[in-house]
Design a protein around this motif. Structure first.
Motif, PDB file in Angstrom:
ATOM      1  N   ARG A  37     -50.711   4.071   8.079  1.00 38.55           N
ATOM      2  CA  ARG A  37     -49.857   3.368   7.809  1.00 38.55           C
ATOM      3  C   ARG A  37     -51.012   2.443   7.301  1.00 38.55           C
ATOM      4  O   ARG A  37     -52.378   1.992   7.999  1.00 38.55           O
ATOM      5  N   GLN A  38     -51.039   2.120   5.342  1.00 40.52           N
ATOM      6  CA  GLN A  38     -51.750   1.546   4.635  1.00 40.52           C
ATOM      7  C   GLN A  38     -50.789   0.669   4.096  1.00 40.52           C
ATOM      8  O   GLN A  38     -50.110   1.103   3.248  1.00 40.52           O
ATOM      9  N   ASP A  39     -51.506  -0.698   4.135  1.00 40.58           N
ATOM     10  CA  ASP A  39     -50.480  -1.494   3.658  1.00 40.58           C
ATOM     11  C   ASP A  39     -51.807  -1.896   1.939  1.00 40.58           C
ATOM     12  O   ASP A  39     -52.651  -1.888   2.120  1.00 40.58           O
ATOM     13  N   GLY A  41     -53.994  -2.716  -0.855  1.00 42.22           N
ATOM     14  CA  GLY A  41     -55.781  -4.025  -0.378  1.00 42.22           C
ATOM     15  C   GLY A  41     -55.959  -4.316   0.693  1.00 42.22           C
ATOM     16  O   GLY A  41     -56.892  -4.535   1.676  1.00 42.22           O
ATOM     17  N   LYS A  42     -55.285  -2.870   1.400  1.00 44.44           N
ATOM     18  CA  LYS A  42     -55.764  -3.413   3.251  1.00 44.44           C
ATOM     19  C   LYS A  42     -56.620  -1.747   3.928  1.00 44.44           C
ATOM     20  O   LYS A  42     -55.983  -0.835   3.301  1.00 44.44           O
ATOM     21  N   GLY A  43     -56.888  -1.838   4.900  1.00 43.94           N
ATOM     22  CA  GLY A  43     -57.210  -0.667   5.620  1.00 43.94           C
ATOM     23  C   GLY A  43     -56.547   0.052   6.294  1.00 43.94           C
ATOM     24  O   GLY A  43     -55.644  -0.600   6.661  1.00 43.94           O
ATOM     25  N   PRO A  44     -56.540   1.207   6.240  1.00 43.23           N
ATOM     26  CA  PRO A  44     -55.287   2.114   7.269  1.00 43.23           C
ATOM     27  C   PRO A  44     -55.424   1.871   8.129  1.00 43.23           C
ATOM     28  O   PRO A  44     -56.671   1.301   9.119  1.00 43.23           O
ATOM     29  N   GLU A  45     -53.687   1.407   8.583  1.00 48.40           N
ATOM     30  CA  GLU A  45     -54.166   1.714   9.987  1.00 48.40           C
ATOM     31  C   GLU A  45     -52.846   2.270  11.196  1.00 48.40           C
ATOM     32  O   GLU A  45     -52.909   3.293  10.666  1.00 48.40           O
ATOM     33  N   PHE A  46     -54.261   3.017  12.184  1.00 47.23           N
ATOM     34  CA  PHE A  46     -53.960   3.952  13.550  1.00 47.23           C
ATOM     35  C   PHE A  46     -52.379   4.043  13.602  1.00 47.23           C
ATOM     36  O   PHE A  46     -51.657   2.993  14.202  1.00 47.23           O
ATOM     37  N   ASP A  82     -41.099  -1.497   6.469  1.00 46.60           N
ATOM     38  CA  ASP A  82     -42.257  -0.129   6.420  1.00 46.60           C
ATOM     39  C   ASP A  82     -42.188   0.682   5.582  1.00 46.60           C
ATOM     40  O   ASP A  82     -42.930   1.063   5.588  1.00 46.60           O
ATOM     41  N   SER A  83     -42.125  -0.196   4.974  1.00 45.86           N
ATOM     42  CA  SER A  83     -42.460  -0.197   3.374  1.00 45.86           C
ATOM     43  C   SER A  83     -44.048   0.001   3.189  1.00 45.86           C
ATOM     44  O   SER A  83     -44.949  -1.543   3.546  1.00 45.86           O
ATOM     45  N   ALA A  84     -44.820   0.977   2.945  1.00 40.76           N
ATOM     46  CA  ALA A  84     -46.443   0.995   2.799  1.00 40.76           C
ATOM     47  C   ALA A  84     -46.060   2.702   2.342  1.00 40.76           C
ATOM     48  O   ALA A  84     -46.180   3.496   2.060  1.00 40.76           O
ATOM     49  N   THR A  85     -48.167   2.722   2.438  1.00 42.89           N
ATOM     50  CA  THR A  85     -48.736   3.801   1.954  1.00 42.89           C
ATOM     51  C   THR A  85     -49.376   4.557   3.729  1.00 42.89           C
ATOM     52  O   THR A  85     -49.161   4.174   4.578  1.00 42.89           O
ATOM     53  N   TYR A  86     -48.205   5.756   3.771  1.00 46.76           N
ATOM     54  CA  TYR A  86     -48.424   6.537   4.884  1.00 46.76           C
ATOM     55  C   TYR A  86     -49.577   7.976   4.887  1.00 46.76           C
ATOM     56  O   TYR A  86     -48.651   8.316   3.847  1.00 46.76           O
TER      57      TYR A  86
END
Lengths: 108, 112
Positions: A37-39, A41-46, A82-86
């Protein structure tokens, strides 16, 4: 060459409206398929790792499944947070290859 | 437990200059990978370091180079910057025994 294709590019849901995100892949010698999951301007979250066809993993409202050619990320009763880029990624014999992601928006 | 850290957060450079980005891996991890992420795209693999050696490399020119130190931290160097190098640069760490990679917050590089 390893390839990852994610669909749809963008998805807008109402709060509570369940749906699925798709990740199709071709890879020589799959060592793992990953969801992040990536919000903005942030790094991807596993989120998950899947290793073999038939495997499933769950975390809160998210469930990831894997077949020999694709993976699905099922979102049950989503909330605005839950809004984010997956992002989906595969690890073959070489590097980790990412798809372009699905941008999910959940409206209250 | 400290996660992956990167510095600086943001950076503005002029075309032709050189830049160095830094990364400290998650505690217990010994492998560091670097990625470039353009706006609206997924991360693209630049290279991976393990035991202070470049273990794998993606399709990036030699202007992109790196280093890993004995404490597992790493640097990414980019020479002769181009406008197209503007992107979010991500560092990810992992254990050589596992494939899961954990990402840092990234460094936003703008080349003018």
């Amino acid at each position: 060459e390893d390839q990852v294709t994610q669909s749809p590019e963008a998805l807008r849901l109402q709060e509570g409206e369940s749906s699925s995100l798709n990740c199709s892949y071709t890879v020589s010698g799959l060592r793992g398929l990953f969801w992040y999951r990536q919000d903005p301007g942030k790094g991807p979250e596993f989120l998950f790792t899947l290793y073999s066809a038939g495997e499933e993993k769950e975390k809160e409202r998210l469930k990831a499944t894997l077949t020999k050619k694709e993976s699905f990320l099922h979102i049950t009763a989503p909330k605005p947070e839950d809004s984010a880029t997956y992002l989906c990624a595969v690890q073959g014999g070489n590097d980790m290859r990412f798809g372009a992601g699905t941008r999910l928006t959940v409206k209250p | 437990d400290a996660g992956v850290t990167q510095s600086p957060t943001h950076l503005i450079k002029t075309r032709g200059q050189q830049v160095t980005l830094r990364c400290s891996p998650k505690s217990g991890h010994d492998t560091v990978s670097w990625y470039q992420q353009a706006l609206g795209q997924g991360p693209q693999f630049i290279f991976q370091y393990y035991e202070e050696e470049e273990r794998q490399r993606g399709n990036f020119p030699d202007r992109f180079s790196g280093h890993q130190f004995p404490n597992y931290s790493s640097e990414l160097n980019v020479n002769a910057l181009l406008l197209g190098d503007s992107a979010l640069y991500l560092c990810a760490s992992s254990s050589v025994e596992a494939y899961e990679q954990y990402f840092g917050p990234g460094t936003r590089l703008t080349v003018t």
